[in-house]
Scaffold this active site. Sequence first.
Site, PDB file in Angstrom:
ATOM      1  N   LYS A  28       0.827  -1.203   0.000  1.00 16.08           N
ATOM      2  CA  LYS A  28       0.000   0.000   0.000  1.00 16.08           C
ATOM      3  C   LYS A  28       0.860   1.252   0.000  1.00 16.08           C
ATOM      4  O   LYS A  28       0.644   2.178  -0.796  1.00 16.08           O
ATOM      5  CB  LYS A  28      -0.927  -0.007   1.224  1.00 16.08           C
ATOM      6  CG  LYS A  28      -1.973   1.084   1.223  1.00 16.08           C
ATOM      7  CD  LYS A  28      -2.956   0.894   2.372  1.00 16.08           C
ATOM      8  CE  LYS A  28      -3.722  -0.399   2.223  1.00 16.08           C
ATOM      9  NZ  LYS A  28      -4.695  -0.620   3.312  1.00 16.08           N
ATOM     10  N   ARG A  97      -3.372   2.925   8.566  1.00 12.01           N
ATOM     11  CA  ARG A  97      -3.704   1.710   7.816  1.00 12.01           C
ATOM     12  C   ARG A  97      -2.502   0.771   7.738  1.00 12.01           C
ATOM     13  O   ARG A  97      -1.368   1.214   7.623  1.00 12.01           O
ATOM     14  CB  ARG A  97      -4.120   2.058   6.380  1.00 12.01           C
ATOM     15  CG  ARG A  97      -5.393   2.873   6.261  1.00 12.01           C
ATOM     16  CD  ARG A  97      -5.638   3.242   4.796  1.00 12.01           C
ATOM     17  NE  ARG A  97      -6.867   3.987   4.609  1.00 12.01           N
ATOM     18  CZ  ARG A  97      -8.033   3.452   4.280  1.00 12.01           C
ATOM     19  NH1 ARG A  97      -8.129   2.143   4.123  1.00 12.01           N
ATOM     20  NH2 ARG A  97      -9.097   4.191   4.108  1.00 12.01           N
ATOM     21  N   GLY A 106      -8.297  -7.132   4.450  1.00 14.65           N
ATOM     22  CA  GLY A 106      -9.107  -7.233   5.653  1.00 14.65           C
ATOM     23  C   GLY A 106      -8.489  -8.017   6.782  1.00 14.65           C
ATOM     24  O   GLY A 106      -9.104  -8.166   7.846  1.00 14.65           O
ATOM     25  N   MET A 108      -5.599  -7.371   8.440  1.00 11.97           N
ATOM     26  CA  MET A 108      -4.943  -6.556   9.461  1.00 11.97           C
ATOM     27  C   MET A 108      -5.745  -5.279   9.684  1.00 11.97           C
ATOM     28  O   MET A 108      -6.774  -5.065   9.041  1.00 11.97           O
ATOM     29  CB  MET A 108      -3.493  -6.276   9.058  1.00 11.97           C
ATOM     30  CG  MET A 108      -2.632  -7.527   9.102  1.00 11.97           C
ATOM     31  SD  MET A 108      -0.918  -7.202   8.724  1.00 11.97           S
ATOM     32  CE  MET A 108      -1.044  -6.625   7.038  1.00 11.97           C
ATOM     33  N   ARG A 341      -3.415  -1.313  -6.328  1.00 11.84           N
ATOM     34  CA  ARG A 341      -2.588  -2.513  -6.257  1.00 11.84           C
ATOM     35  C   ARG A 341      -2.943  -3.372  -7.459  1.00 11.84           C
ATOM     36  O   ARG A 341      -4.005  -3.208  -8.061  1.00 11.84           O
ATOM     37  CB  ARG A 341      -2.853  -3.295  -4.962  1.00 11.84           C
ATOM     38  CG  ARG A 341      -4.288  -3.753  -4.795  1.00 11.84           C
ATOM     39  CD  ARG A 341      -4.557  -4.265  -3.403  1.00 11.84           C
ATOM     40  NE  ARG A 341      -5.969  -4.577  -3.209  1.00 11.84           N
ATOM     41  CZ  ARG A 341      -6.538  -4.719  -2.025  1.00 11.84           C
ATOM     42  NH1 ARG A 341      -5.823  -4.600  -0.928  1.00 11.84           N
ATOM     43  NH2 ARG A 341      -7.824  -5.002  -1.913  1.00 11.84           N
ATOM     44  N   HIS A 457     -15.637  -7.835   1.105  1.00 15.11           N
ATOM     45  CA  HIS A 457     -14.641  -8.706   1.741  1.00 15.11           C
ATOM     46  C   HIS A 457     -14.768 -10.132   1.233  1.00 15.11           C
ATOM     47  O   HIS A 457     -13.780 -10.787   0.867  1.00 15.11           O
ATOM     48  CB  HIS A 457     -14.823  -8.665   3.262  1.00 15.11           C
ATOM     49  CG  HIS A 457     -13.964  -9.635   4.002  1.00 15.11           C
ATOM     50  ND1 HIS A 457     -14.384 -10.917   4.326  1.00 15.11           N
ATOM     51  CD2 HIS A 457     -12.700  -9.531   4.464  1.00 15.11           C
ATOM     52  CE1 HIS A 457     -13.409 -11.550   4.956  1.00 15.11           C
ATOM     53  NE2 HIS A 457     -12.383 -10.740   5.059  1.00 15.11           N
ATOM     54  N   SER A 793      15.573 -41.732 -10.941  1.00 15.41           N
ATOM     55  CA  SER A 793      14.261 -41.127 -10.764  1.00 15.41           C
ATOM     56  C   SER A 793      14.055 -40.948  -9.265  1.00 15.41           C
ATOM     57  O   SER A 793      14.091 -41.926  -8.508  1.00 15.41           O
ATOM     58  CB  SER A 793      13.158 -42.013 -11.345  1.00 15.41           C
ATOM     59  OG  SER A 793      11.890 -41.405 -11.162  1.00 15.41           O
ATOM     60  N   CYS A 861       9.491 -38.842  -9.785  1.00 16.34           N
ATOM     61  CA  CYS A 861       8.204 -39.496 -10.022  1.00 16.34           C
ATOM     62  C   CYS A 861       7.318 -39.504  -8.782  1.00 16.34           C
ATOM     63  O   CYS A 861       6.252 -40.110  -8.784  1.00 16.34           O
ATOM     64  CB  CYS A 861       8.410 -40.917 -10.528  1.00 16.34           C
ATOM     65  SG  CYS A 861       9.345 -41.975  -9.411  1.00 16.34           S
ATOM     66  N   TYR A 881      13.178 -34.237 -16.285  1.00 15.34           N
ATOM     67  CA  TYR A 881      11.727 -34.354 -16.397  1.00 15.34           C
ATOM     68  C   TYR A 881      11.097 -34.495 -15.014  1.00 15.34           C
ATOM     69  O   TYR A 881      11.762 -34.845 -14.042  1.00 15.34           O
ATOM     70  CB  TYR A 881      11.330 -35.551 -17.276  1.00 15.34           C
ATOM     71  CG  TYR A 881      11.637 -36.916 -16.687  1.00 15.34           C
ATOM     72  CD1 TYR A 881      10.736 -37.549 -15.830  1.00 15.34           C
ATOM     73  CD2 TYR A 881      12.833 -37.578 -16.980  1.00 15.34           C
ATOM     74  CE1 TYR A 881      11.016 -38.801 -15.284  1.00 15.34           C
ATOM     75  CE2 TYR A 881      13.117 -38.822 -16.449  1.00 15.34           C
ATOM     76  CZ  TYR A 881      12.204 -39.425 -15.595  1.00 15.34           C
ATOM     77  OH  TYR A 881      12.482 -40.660 -15.051  1.00 15.34           O
TER      78      TYR A 881
END
Length: 910
Positions: A28, A97, A106, A108, A341, A457, A793, A861, A881
Amino acid sequence: MPETTDQQKFVYDFTEGNKDLKDLLGGKGANLAEMTNLGLPVPPGFTITTEACKVYLDSGSEPTALRDEVSAHLEALEKRMGKKLGQADDPLLVSVRSGAKFSMPGMMDTVLNIGLSDASVAGLAAQAGDERFAWDSYRRLIQMFGKTVLGVDGELFEEALDEAKRAKGVTTDVELAAADLKRLVEQFKGIVAEETGRDFPQEPREQMDLAIRAVFDSWNGDRAKLYRRQERIPGDLGTAVNICSMVFGNLGPDSGTGVAFTRDPASGHQGVYGDYLQNAQGEDVVAGIRNTVPLADLERIDKASYAQLMQIMETLETHYKDLCDIEFTIERGKLWMLQTRVGKRTAGAAFRIATQLVDQGLIDEAEALQRVTGAQLAQLMFPRFDEKAKTELLGRGIAASPGAAVGKAVFDSYTAVKWSRSGEKVILIRRETNPDDLDGMIASEGILTSRGGKTSHAAVVARGMGKTCVCGAEELEVDTKRRRMTANGPDGKQSVVIEEGEVVSIDGSTGKVYLGEVPVVPSPVVEYFEGRMDGGAADADELVKAVHRVMSYADAGRRLQVRANADNAEDAARARRFGAQGIGLCRTEHMFLGERREMVERLILADHEDERDEALRALLPLQKADFVELFEAMDGLPVTVRLLDPPLHEFLPDITDLSVRVALAEARHEPHENELRLLQAVHKLHEQNPMLGLRGVRLGLVIPGLFAMQVRAIAEAAAERRAAGGDPHAEIMIPLVGTVQELEIVREEAERVIAEVEQATGTALRLTLGTMIELPRAALTAGQIAEAAEFFSFGTNDLTQTVWGFSRDDVEASFFTAYLEKGIFGVSPFETIDRDGVGSLVREAAKAGRATRPDLKLGVCGEHGGDPDSVHFFHEVGLDYVSCSPFRIPVARLEAGRAAALGNGGSDSR
């Protein structure tokens, strides 16, 4: 501006920061600074850094220099505004704030109107020319301060407010006159005194200092910690505190407050989206306590402010190159920006917006991959309601967060959590939610509210969590005290009462609410991956096109291949449709279930070599047929077959059941020689800890011919497929190896069998042999093991169990919940790989293995192969992979692409 002489600076004016300082100024504060730098109308103010919060939380007191820094910045703010905090004749009022690095809507604390007191409320009324406004602002301060800072039960203030409205015969707080609010202020002050043992503080600086500490403390509040665990936000970041001069939306009909989005956060479509509320302060919108009007109505209410807001929204979206979430206030026709934001969005909106921004030239394809996540893709693969099903519509609200959710109606968070823990699926129904409802929202399948809009909210939090949510269903009357909901009945039909425990269905894509369970159908995204698209709705087509484009970006850029864990031809074929590039794990034990189990039982319990050979001969053609089907389904792609791995007890009769059968036969004097012999054999083979006993490679070494039979079946199946014109690529994996000597013995036997099959069939077979790294010792001696292995693997399921000393089947149900709640785990190590422990073994084993054999193929895997965070780790480590269950393949493909894009300079946005 004031300068600090301390080495560390704890306070920054809005003119000093920018959007890249989120670590220090929180999201913020950084964005308020950025908007100030852009020349947008931001009320003046300053930010206390997250570093100050960390010092406070670590030591229990603010940094020594903080008070003086705050005083210097407050003095500069007062000079700029031409008034002092809380002065009697013309008070400066400020908001306090919270503002963490990552958005926690919401969770905090916030306090508005700091500086108002008995001495200054009349001065505010005189300056504003509105006595009602001044007393409304004062009651708001006492209510918010009492609940947030002093810990007073918020329901006490709400009950007093409701009583005042009942006494006046009105339904909304804006209908209360100045005299009503003045009496309410006295009631509120009385509540504070009775509940806390002290009077409401009248000194403005004391109000501000206490509010700052309350915001710091709220970082470790229960709801904030719960939200961080849910969203995997680190707990050591702390929060910034923003002190901002107040602007007022509750000064009459030419004032108001609102929340706007530069695109629809539910769908991603461009347009005018948001909510506006006349004669209100910002908390009224997000709390959902008064129903708003659509943002588009602002053009009619205040055309000049609307036009300016549209221009600012375009500026911000172009500047941030993303969907922006904006909070604003209009004070007597003057527009002020209170926050922006990067906005939370639904999964579908994320994919649409990413491709839209590419088309607009604002971002490239690599950045588009960072705007979506595998978790969002998984949400899009969930089923949706069947539009053809017969349904009973209860009402309709705002489609706030998509999905098809079905569950029993519950009317408070405690019940939602309790029933959910008992295995029930629930829908949390409230008039509006507040931060205290977070645990119930997490426990629920979906959230339904009768008030609020897309910026309430409930909507914001649900979108962030990927929960289905319908808000503002005004047709539904929610009575939380009587634990029931009444649907007035569309089209004049008789009203329907839904008691707690009755099943309801909510559609977060349409906003519709149904009685009972509505059947679901596959997602169009799943149909796309399976190649079964048949057109569908226009919106679904648009979404599928966006998913297709993003997946093409991922596939083009990823280095990691994605294979499937599949044990039969059907799963293999599905996996291939989902984009699998082979099979990374075929569990042969799944081929020994059903009627074949008896054959394995005979093999294990055989007393003589001829009995064992007979059992092996019976199993060989069955195994071969399985592999032929598998190689056909995956023709041209690698198939890794794991030789028999599970502990013996999975193939033997239950020792308790067998003991009972023998005892009953003895008591009845019935023949039971075979059962007795079997019981004796089972007793002999019984293990206290089967998962660490006779399994994996140990079985192959102890039971002669077992692994040779499996290798022969693989080799003969490969030869048959090659003779039929196929192109099989079989890889044979030996499980649970702890030392290279085990692997060498099995490898020697396997090579002999393969040579025999090649000679008998006249076919050259390209079969590779490797091992599963699932024991700590195997990882620690990987350099030695690589001498006898062509591939590794990593079996991260067992590796996690053996590294942690956890039995997965037991601990997750017994104490993992406590570990998560206490913060010992941020997430289960069976869900996301433990990088510090298990991950370090994987990293070092990969490094050591390739030092011995540079061309060593490396894969994973375990179930971590389909986990988004873990895929990024495996990319970093350099594996070739990952392998996962078929339905997780698209997620793994996407995350592999995201990992590659991030490594090439993409920004990992949350």
